[in-house]
Write an enzyme that holds these catalytic residues in place. Structure first.
Site, mmCIF file in Angstrom:
data_model
loop_
_atom_site.group_PDB
_atom_site.id
_atom_site.type_symbol
_atom_site.label_atom_id
_atom_site.label_comp_id
_atom_site.label_asym_id
_atom_site.label_seq_id
_atom_site.Cartn_x
_atom_site.Cartn_y
_atom_site.Cartn_z
ATOM 1 N N SER A 1 51.564 46.562 33.973
ATOM 2 C CA SER A 1 50.413 45.647 34.063
ATOM 3 C C SER A 1 50.632 44.301 33.390
ATOM 4 O O SER A 1 49.835 43.386 33.600
ATOM 5 C CB SER A 1 49.177 46.305 33.457
ATOM 6 O OG SER A 1 48.620 47.189 34.382
ATOM 7 N N LYS B 1 50.667 41.316 35.500
ATOM 8 C CA LYS B 1 49.428 40.734 36.048
ATOM 9 C C LYS B 1 49.143 39.338 35.498
ATOM 10 O O LYS B 1 48.490 38.535 36.163
ATOM 11 C CB LYS B 1 48.244 41.667 35.750
ATOM 12 C CG LYS B 1 48.338 43.011 36.481
ATOM 13 C CD LYS B 1 47.304 44.001 35.951
ATOM 14 C CE LYS B 1 47.398 45.354 36.659
ATOM 15 N NZ LYS B 1 46.494 46.357 36.050
ATOM 16 N N TYR C 1 42.057 46.625 28.887
ATOM 17 C CA TYR C 1 41.091 47.428 29.650
ATOM 18 C C TYR C 1 39.866 47.786 28.838
ATOM 19 O O TYR C 1 39.318 46.938 28.143
ATOM 20 C CB TYR C 1 41.772 48.678 30.235
ATOM 21 C CG TYR C 1 43.045 48.323 30.930
ATOM 22 C CD1 TYR C 1 43.013 47.474 32.027
ATOM 23 C CD2 TYR C 1 44.264 48.756 30.464
ATOM 24 C CE1 TYR C 1 44.182 47.088 32.660
ATOM 25 C CE2 TYR C 1 45.440 48.373 31.089
ATOM 26 C CZ TYR C 1 45.387 47.540 32.178
ATOM 27 O OH TYR C 1 46.542 47.157 32.783
ATOM 28 N N VAL D 1 51.588 50.283 31.165
ATOM 29 C CA VAL D 1 51.799 51.716 30.949
ATOM 30 C C VAL D 1 53.278 52.092 30.774
ATOM 31 O O VAL D 1 53.593 53.235 30.492
ATOM 32 C CB VAL D 1 51.145 52.590 32.054
ATOM 33 C CG1 VAL D 1 49.632 52.491 32.001
ATOM 34 C CG2 VAL D 1 51.682 52.234 33.422
HETATM 35 N N1 GLN Z 1 51.675 50.135 38.004
HETATM 36 C C1 GLN Z 1 50.574 50.634 37.232
HETATM 37 C C2 GLN Z 1 49.471 51.072 38.167
HETATM 38 O O1 GLN Z 1 49.163 50.353 39.062
HETATM 39 C C3 GLN Z 1 50.087 49.608 36.275
HETATM 40 C C4 GLN Z 1 49.004 50.095 35.355
HETATM 41 C C5 GLN Z 1 49.118 49.634 33.937
HETATM 42 O O2 GLN Z 1 50.156 49.246 33.412
HETATM 43 N N2 GLN Z 1 48.031 49.748 33.240
HETATM 44 O O3 GLN Z 1 48.912 52.137 38.037
#
Ligand code: GLN
Length: 296
Positions: free
Chosen positions: A77, A80, A253, A271
């Site tokens: 993430s 992003k 989040y 993650v």
């Molecule tokens: N690739 C992960 C997903 O889309 C990214 C989520 C994350 O890092 N929080 O589930």
């Protein structure tokens, strides 16, 4: 958390040394036992829970590293914030945020939030908004992903960075929730392309780097989008403010509010175990520890 608060103080007194970093890292090493490596993407389950790395880029762009600094992991993430920058650079902020909100969130990263009611994602940090953001980057096929990858390579000045094909395949074959969000947004007219656009999101999440690379990304947004070596090609104070504001309100989040209260620094988690931190106007921090808490 102590690590980061300590680093913030260090940023003020500029007495940073690799030894200080090492002491902090050793103090925090045992915390991995309180977490769990993400395994909802099967390939991520193979990560070493005990791995830990900590990197800081100071005000002058000098890099300090400690721990498993050569260990690569996927940015997930954290990508992003890069895709947000690329999309806003190309299409303008108004175009992107006409289709999603600036809201914070009390929901997990993969929550459908209000896609069913208002149709629009809450923000570009949760999966729905991020998938939409990537779909808004102009270009056919893999092109939007390559623009994101190029920006990561530019910011880190590391042209060897690439995506991990096994993690990408693993995400692509198991990312049914993300695929669900993609099609809900296609149904409501927010997304107009084909599944290549979703693949671009999976690919950007699979970009592999180190804690040092993350610290350089943190530095970039902390310093008006000026690179750690002083290159000002993308200098843009307003862009940095936009990205940092998203990191602060939604970067962690549903934990973002509590994190703002306790740490108070714009941060973005992934993650894969990485966190990028920007200490505004000062330093960048990259941490890596794949054992995650319940907020990912
Ligand atoms: N690739 C992960 C997903 O889309 C990214 C989520 C994350 O890092 N929080 O589930």
């Amino acid at each position: 958390l102590n690590t980061i608060v300590y680093a913030q103080k260090a940023a003020d007194i500029s007495t940073l040394s690799e030894k200080t970093l090492h002491t902090i890292l050793e103090k925090n090493r045992a915390y991995y036992t309180q977490g769990k490596v993400a395994d909802y993407i099967p390939e991520l389950g193979k990560m070493d829970a005990k791995a830990i790395a900590f990197s800081v880029v100071d005000k002058n762009g000098k890099v300090f590293n400690t721990g498993d600094v050569n260990k690569k992991f996927t940015m997930q993430s954290i990508s992003k914030i890069i895709s947000l920058m690329v999309a806003v650079n190309e299409k303008g902020e108004a175009h992107i945020f006409d289709k999603m909100g600036y809201f914070g969130s009390d929901k997990p990263f993969n929550h459908f939030s209000n896609l069913e009611t208002t149709g629009k994602p809450l923000n570009p940090m949760m999966n729905a908004g991020a998938i939409l953001t990537t779909s808004l980057i102009p270009g056919d096929g893999e092109k939007p992903f390559l623009k994101i990858l190029d920006m990561v390579r530019y910011i880190t000045k590391n042209s060897s960075i690439d995506y991990n094909k096994s993690v990408y395949e693993s995400e692509k074959s198991t990312g049914h929730r993300n695929r669900g969000m993609f099609y809900i947004m296609k149904n409501s007219g927010l997304i107009s392309g084909n599944e290549d656009q979703l693949d671009n999101y999976f690919k950007q999440c699979s970009i592999e780097l180190t804690a040092e690379d993350l610290a350089k990304i943190g530095y970039f947004f902390a310093n008006q989008c000026v690179r750690f070596d002083g290159d000002a090609t993308y200098k843009n104070a307003d862009m940095a403010k936009l990205v940092e504001s998203q990191m602060l309100t939604a970067g962690m989040y549903e934990f973002s509010g509590e994190y703002s209260r306790t740490v108070g620094l714009p941060s973005k988690s992934g993650v894969g175990g990485g966190i990028t931190v920007s200490v505004p106007g000062k330093i960048g921090i990259g941490v890596f520890s794949p054992a995650l808490d319940q907020h990912g």
